[in-house]
Motif scaffolding. Sequence first.
Motif, PDB file in Angstrom:
ATOM      1  N   ASN A  31      -6.364   6.332   3.613  1.00 16.62           N
ATOM      2  CA  ASN A  31      -5.385   7.110   2.875  1.00 16.62           C
ATOM      3  C   ASN A  31      -4.551   8.022   3.763  1.00 16.62           C
TER       4      ASN A  31
ATOM      5  N   PHE B 265       0.866  -1.184   0.000  1.00 20.69           N
ATOM      6  CA  PHE B 265       0.000   0.000   0.000  1.00 20.69           C
ATOM      7  C   PHE B 265       0.899   1.228   0.000  1.00 20.69           C
ATOM      8  N   GLY B 266       0.627   2.154  -0.910  1.00 16.93           N
ATOM      9  CA  GLY B 266       1.494   3.324  -1.029  1.00 16.93           C
ATOM     10  C   GLY B 266       2.884   2.974  -1.506  1.00 16.93           C
TER      11      GLY B 266
ATOM     12  N   GLU C 236      -1.181   6.354   3.501  1.00 20.65           N
ATOM     13  CA  GLU C 236      -0.569   6.046   2.211  1.00 20.65           C
ATOM     14  C   GLU C 236       0.953   6.240   2.291  1.00 20.65           C
ATOM     15  N   GLU C 237       1.383   7.251   3.000  1.00 23.46           N
ATOM     16  CA  GLU C 237       2.796   7.429   3.339  1.00 23.46           C
ATOM     17  C   GLU C 237       3.020   6.766   4.694  1.00 23.46           C
TER      18      GLU C 237
ATOM     19  N   GLU D 184       5.617   0.535   7.131  1.00 21.94           N
ATOM     20  CA  GLU D 184       6.131  -0.605   6.365  1.00 21.94           C
ATOM     21  C   GLU D 184       6.705  -1.663   7.308  1.00 21.94           C
TER      22      GLU D 184
END
Length: 376
Positions: free
Chosen positions: A298, A31-32, A301-302, A195
């Motif tokens: 969202n 994702f992202g 997203e980062e 992540e």
Amino acid sequence: MSLVLDIHALHSLPPSNINRDDTGAPKSAVFGGFPRQRVSSQSWKRAIRHDFERALGADAVGYRTKRVADLVSDKIQELTKAGGGEWDRDRADAASKSLFAAAGIKLTAPKVREGEQPRGEETGYLLFLSPRQIENAARFLIGSEGAKPGKKDAKELLNSSHSIDIAMFGRMVADAPDYNVDAAVQVAHAIGIHESEPEFDYYTAVDDILEDKEETGAGMIGTTQMMSSTLYRFATVDLDSLAENLGNADAAVEATVAFVKSFITSLPTGKQNSFAHNTVPELVYVAVRDTRSLSLVNAFEEPVRADDRASRRLKGAQRLAEEAAQLQTSYGFVPTASFVIGLGDLPAPFAEIATTTTLPALDGQVRDALRGEVQA
């Protein structure tokens, strides 16, 4: 006017393997552009169904099984025995099969492995039936002395009196789509807000007898995979659809209150004995809307990264509140009511957009907010 309830949560897990794929690895997603831990919606919905059973009682949840005909046969025998005129198994099975034949739901003899006891005929897929549907069907068949029911009778018996989990999560009947139930609840796959990638735990098991004899070496060597993440979790309830599935608006409100609590307190149990990942969400944001459902995924997203000034979960809470506030300001999606539960300073970013509360108080607050909208 539509009425929906959105529930968002940040939920940190220690090293664990709460939901794994066919290779035994923790499920993941990109994702992202970054790899994240993932816990499937199916996994958490099963945990919520189990929590419903614990909190509301077994009669509130359905049976999801291929052996639905056996359930009806069992209930026929139970009821007739209580009435002093017990049907034998063959008669009960014949009546049960006639019901599913009238409904157009195919039953076939299952494959039985060597040494296993023969079983009754089964559907070719898992079928959801509620305890009330099973009992209503058994009583109808007993009352008709086992006469084959008509298609209309079958549909009335198997397509009404849905349990809370059927009404929420839906039902698909492959060979008889008239019995499908559209889900009133959507549950997103939980994903990490940062992540992460799986790690390997190398372990050995010692042979106690060899150890007593002071011999060296492991009795067993293996590896298992694990991940640790702060997850973003999201689900939404369509009150109008839920009321239609349950046949009552007040029942839909009570079911939604129960769902919110189970969403917060339930937990998938994959490899729980190995990792004891027994946490609860550190932040929960609930929004009642008369427009449409809105995920806040969202915001992440980062990937979120901790620093010396703020922990990862505090930054996650700030991101979540900022995303909610921007959707209100830029798009006009302002909730009719909103609440936040959190540990420590985590609710602070929501001060301008939600009422800070606690889990014990949330039931009544959500109930009042939903009833006010229903009555309006």
